[in-house]
Motif scaffolding. Structure first.
Motif, PDB file in Angstrom:
ATOM      1  N   LEU A  74      44.224 -30.535  78.336  1.00 20.30           N
ATOM      2  CA  LEU A  74      43.919 -31.529  79.359  1.00 20.30           C
ATOM      3  C   LEU A  74      44.264 -32.929  78.870  1.00 20.30           C
ATOM      4  CD1 LEU A  74      40.520 -30.306  80.848  1.00 20.30           C
ATOM      5  CD2 LEU A  74      42.718 -30.473  82.036  1.00 20.30           C
ATOM      6  N   GLU A  75      43.960 -33.209  77.621  1.00 19.05           N
ATOM      7  CA  GLU A  75      44.300 -34.512  77.043  1.00 19.05           C
ATOM      8  C   GLU A  75      45.810 -34.706  76.993  1.00 19.05           C
ATOM      9  OE1 GLU A  75      43.655 -37.062  72.886  1.00 19.05           O
ATOM     10  OE2 GLU A  75      42.717 -35.100  73.150  1.00 19.05           O
ATOM     11  N   LEU A  76      46.522 -33.645  76.586  1.00 19.67           N
ATOM     12  CA  LEU A  76      47.984 -33.709  76.543  1.00 19.67           C
ATOM     13  C   LEU A  76      48.554 -33.900  77.941  1.00 19.67           C
ATOM     14  CD1 LEU A  76      50.719 -33.350  75.078  1.00 19.67           C
ATOM     15  CD2 LEU A  76      50.455 -30.879  75.413  1.00 19.67           C
ATOM     16  N   SER A  77      48.032 -33.166  78.913  1.00 18.39           N
ATOM     17  CA  SER A  77      48.518 -33.259  80.297  1.00 18.39           C
ATOM     18  C   SER A  77      48.286 -34.646  80.867  1.00 18.39           C
ATOM     19  CB  SER A  77      47.821 -32.208  81.167  1.00 18.39           C
ATOM     20  OG  SER A  77      48.093 -30.904  80.703  1.00 18.39           O
ATOM     21  N   SER A  78      47.127 -35.222  80.571  1.00 14.78           N
ATOM     22  CA  SER A  78      46.812 -36.561  81.063  1.00 14.78           C
ATOM     23  C   SER A  78      47.760 -37.598  80.474  1.00 14.78           C
ATOM     24  CB  SER A  78      45.364 -36.910  80.706  1.00 14.78           C
ATOM     25  OG  SER A  78      45.048 -38.218  81.137  1.00 14.78           O
ATOM     26  N   GLU A  79      48.062 -37.477  79.175  1.00  9.47           N
ATOM     27  CA  GLU A  79      48.968 -38.427  78.521  1.00  9.47           C
ATOM     28  C   GLU A  79      50.388 -38.272  79.055  1.00  9.47           C
ATOM     29  OE1 GLU A  79      50.520 -41.398  76.114  1.00  9.47           O
ATOM     30  OE2 GLU A  79      48.485 -40.943  76.793  1.00  9.47           O
ATOM     31  N   LEU A  80      50.833 -37.039  79.250  1.00  9.33           N
ATOM     32  CA  LEU A  80      52.175 -36.804  79.800  1.00  9.33           C
ATOM     33  C   LEU A  80      52.288 -37.363  81.213  1.00  9.33           C
ATOM     34  CD1 LEU A  80      52.919 -33.153  78.580  1.00  9.33           C
ATOM     35  CD2 LEU A  80      53.981 -35.270  77.781  1.00  9.33           C
ATOM     36  N   GLN A  81      51.219 -37.228  81.977  1.00  9.10           N
ATOM     37  CA  GLN A  81      51.223 -37.769  83.333  1.00  9.10           C
ATOM     38  C   GLN A  81      51.348 -39.286  83.297  1.00  9.10           C
ATOM     39  OE1 GLN A  81      48.169 -36.291  86.033  1.00  9.10           O
ATOM     40  NE2 GLN A  81      47.942 -38.321  86.916  1.00  9.10           N
ATOM     41  N   ARG A  82      50.613 -39.929  82.387  1.00  5.49           N
ATOM     42  CA  ARG A  82      50.678 -41.390  82.266  1.00  5.49           C
ATOM     43  C   ARG A  82      52.085 -41.835  81.889  1.00  5.49           C
ATOM     44  NH1 ARG A  82      50.973 -45.237  78.806  1.00  5.49           N
ATOM     45  NH2 ARG A  82      51.120 -43.778  77.055  1.00  5.49           N
ATOM     46  N   TYR A 115      47.551 -28.999  63.472  1.00  4.62           N
ATOM     47  CA  TYR A 115      48.206 -27.717  63.688  1.00  4.62           C
ATOM     48  C   TYR A 115      47.764 -27.033  64.977  1.00  4.62           C
ATOM     49  CZ  TYR A 115      50.054 -28.111  58.970  1.00  4.62           C
ATOM     50  OH  TYR A 115      50.724 -28.529  57.878  1.00  4.62           O
ATOM     51  N   PRO A 116      46.436 -27.061  65.324  1.00  9.48           N
ATOM     52  CA  PRO A 116      46.049 -26.449  66.611  1.00  9.48           C
ATOM     53  C   PRO A 116      46.766 -27.069  67.789  1.00  9.48           C
ATOM     54  CG  PRO A 116      44.125 -26.811  65.232  1.00  9.48           C
ATOM     55  CD  PRO A 116      45.274 -27.496  64.547  1.00  9.48           C
ATOM     56  N   LYS A 117      46.991 -28.420  67.735  1.00  9.78           N
ATOM     57  CA  LYS A 117      47.679 -29.086  68.842  1.00  9.78           C
ATOM     58  C   LYS A 117      49.124 -28.636  68.933  1.00  9.78           C
ATOM     59  CE  LYS A 117      44.865 -33.278  69.135  1.00  9.78           C
ATOM     60  NZ  LYS A 117      44.882 -34.750  69.119  1.00  9.78           N
ATOM     61  N   ILE A 118      49.768 -28.486  67.764  1.00 16.23           N
ATOM     62  CA  ILE A 118      51.163 -28.032  67.747  1.00 16.23           C
ATOM     63  C   ILE A 118      51.262 -26.619  68.298  1.00 16.23           C
ATOM     64  CG2 ILE A 118      53.107 -27.462  66.257  1.00 16.23           C
ATOM     65  CD1 ILE A 118      52.240 -29.703  64.412  1.00 16.23           C
ATOM     66  N   ILE A 119      50.341 -25.755  67.858  1.00 17.11           N
ATOM     67  CA  ILE A 119      50.345 -24.367  68.325  1.00 17.11           C
ATOM     68  C   ILE A 119      50.095 -24.297  69.820  1.00 17.11           C
ATOM     69  CG2 ILE A 119      49.138 -22.154  68.163  1.00 17.11           C
ATOM     70  CD1 ILE A 119      48.589 -22.812  65.226  1.00 17.11           C
ATOM     71  N   ALA A 120      49.110 -25.075  70.295  1.00 21.43           N
ATOM     72  CA  ALA A 120      48.779 -25.060  71.724  1.00 21.43           C
ATOM     73  C   ALA A 120      49.951 -25.554  72.551  1.00 21.43           C
ATOM     74  CB  ALA A 120      47.547 -25.927  71.977  1.00 21.43           C
ATOM     75  N   THR A 121      50.612 -26.624  72.083  1.00 23.07           N
ATOM     76  CA  THR A 121      51.770 -27.165  72.812  1.00 23.07           C
ATOM     77  C   THR A 121      52.901 -26.148  72.847  1.00 23.07           C
ATOM     78  OG1 THR A 121      51.177 -29.379  72.068  1.00 23.07           O
ATOM     79  CG2 THR A 121      53.398 -29.076  72.913  1.00 23.07           C
ATOM     80  N   THR A 122      53.113 -25.451  71.734  1.00 24.89           N
ATOM     81  CA  THR A 122      54.164 -24.440  71.674  1.00 24.89           C
ATOM     82  C   THR A 122      53.884 -23.306  72.643  1.00 24.89           C
ATOM     83  OG1 THR A 122      54.514 -24.948  69.349  1.00 24.89           O
ATOM     84  CG2 THR A 122      55.414 -22.871  70.152  1.00 24.89           C
ATOM     85  N   ILE A 123      52.611 -22.890  72.700  1.00 24.42           N
ATOM     86  CA  ILE A 123      52.239 -21.802  73.609  1.00 24.42           C
ATOM     87  C   ILE A 123      52.551 -22.177  75.048  1.00 24.42           C
ATOM     88  CG2 ILE A 123      50.277 -20.532  74.564  1.00 24.42           C
ATOM     89  CD1 ILE A 123      49.025 -20.594  71.797  1.00 24.42           C
ATOM     90  N   VAL A 124      52.159 -23.400  75.444  1.00 21.62           N
ATOM     91  CA  VAL A 124      52.393 -23.844  76.821  1.00 21.62           C
ATOM     92  C   VAL A 124      53.881 -23.954  77.101  1.00 21.62           C
ATOM     93  CG1 VAL A 124      52.089 -25.751  78.435  1.00 21.62           C
ATOM     94  CG2 VAL A 124      50.176 -25.006  77.014  1.00 21.62           C
ATOM     95  N   THR A 125      54.657 -24.467  76.142  1.00 24.37           N
ATOM     96  CA  THR A 125      56.106 -24.606  76.324  1.00 24.37           C
ATOM     97  C   THR A 125      56.759 -23.258  76.563  1.00 24.37           C
ATOM     98  OG1 THR A 125      56.115 -26.529  74.866  1.00 24.37           O
ATOM     99  CG2 THR A 125      58.223 -25.471  75.278  1.00 24.37           C
ATOM    100  N   VAL A 126      56.360 -22.272  75.767  1.00 22.17           N
ATOM    101  CA  VAL A 126      56.917 -20.929  75.937  1.00 22.17           C
ATOM    102  C   VAL A 126      56.510 -20.343  77.272  1.00 22.17           C
ATOM    103  CG1 VAL A 126      56.866 -18.567  75.059  1.00 22.17           C
ATOM    104  CG2 VAL A 126      57.029 -20.484  73.468  1.00 22.17           C
ATOM    105  N   LEU A 127      55.257 -20.572  77.652  1.00 18.66           N
ATOM    106  CA  LEU A 127      54.766 -20.013  78.903  1.00 18.66           C
ATOM    107  C   LEU A 127      55.473 -20.609  80.113  1.00 18.66           C
ATOM    108  CD1 LEU A 127      50.937 -19.788  78.248  1.00 18.66           C
ATOM    109  CD2 LEU A 127      52.480 -17.889  78.716  1.00 18.66           C
ATOM    110  N   ILE A 128      55.828 -21.883  80.022  1.00 22.01           N
ATOM    111  CA  ILE A 128      56.514 -22.522  81.154  1.00 22.01           C
ATOM    112  C   ILE A 128      57.799 -21.784  81.485  1.00 22.01           C
ATOM    113  CG2 ILE A 128      57.779 -24.606  81.836  1.00 22.01           C
ATOM    114  CD1 ILE A 128      55.651 -26.247  80.475  1.00 22.01           C
ATOM    115  N   GLY A 129      58.555 -21.425  80.458  1.00 22.39           N
ATOM    116  CA  GLY A 129      59.791 -20.685  80.698  1.00 22.39           C
ATOM    117  C   GLY A 129      59.524 -19.265  81.150  1.00 22.39           C
TER     118      GLY A 129
END
Length: 214
Positions: free
Chosen positions: A150-158, A2-16
């Protein structure tokens, strides 16, 4: 989970939300923790899109098979020996190595800024929190959020580089096939024209077997 889902959601909203505020700034100073990741994803998106756009535009002008294998094309698709020569100009190198190099530079800039930000935040929280236990807990939450992102960003970059690499292999073949199809269509059109002209001649000639004029 759940923390990962919440963190990803926060970043997604912030991007827009931050698009018009920090897009293309490539400067993480003065941004808080979520904004830094929002800026990073915007920058990575811009770098990647510029590679795809330039790649498609380059092959759009290819009209014959010889131009697909000329020296310029081979050089533009081959990774340079010195990755520091990777540029974003009209002579952009399209190799996946150059894209990975640029994304790594952006990632390094992010991590360096985060390191400074977290060190300052740790000191500030410990000094301002009346309850030392709560202060340490807040530090842990911030560090966990940063580590997960950082882990998510690294995986997305790969995954981004892997997808681009597949496109880099498939798209030139697609263009070659399209050129071949166009050439075959021209050939078929010429054959049809010849057939229409030949059809005007009789299929049998009178007295064709005699050597005498009749």
């Amino acid at each position: 989970m759940y923390p990962k889902i919440i963190a990803t959601t926060i970043v997604t909203v912030l991007i827009g939300a931050l698009f018009y505020q920090v897009a293309y700034a490539n400067d993480y100073d003065g941004l808080d923790l979520p904004e830094k990741f929002g800026e990073y994803h915007l920058s990575v998106n811009e770098i990647t899109n510029s590679h795809f756009t330039a790649l498609f535009a380059f092959f759009e002008d290819k009209t014959d098979l010889e131009s697909m294998t000329d020296t310029t094309t081979v050089q533009r698709l081959t990774a340079p020996e010195d990755l520091d020569t990777c540029r974003d100009d009209e002579d952009m190198n399209f190799s996946s190595s150059c894209l990975a190099y640029k994304l790594n530079l952006e990632y390094q800039e992010l991590t360096e800024s985060l390191q400074e930000d977290l060190e300052e935040a740790d000191t500030s929280l410990l000094q301002s929190q009346g309850d030392i236990t709560r202060g340490i807990s807040n530090i842990g939450i911030r560090n966990q959020f940063a580590a997960e992102q950082l882990e998510l960003s690294s995986e997305l970059q790969r995954q981004t580089v892997a997808f681009y690499q597949q496109t880099l292999m498939a798209y030139p073949l697609h263009v070659q096939y399209q050129i071949t199809i166009d050439e075959l269509n021209k050939f078929l059109s010429n054959v049809r024209q010849i057939n229409r002209k030949v059809s005007n001649y009789p299929s049998k000639f009178h007295n064709a077997s005699t050597a005498l004029c009749t």
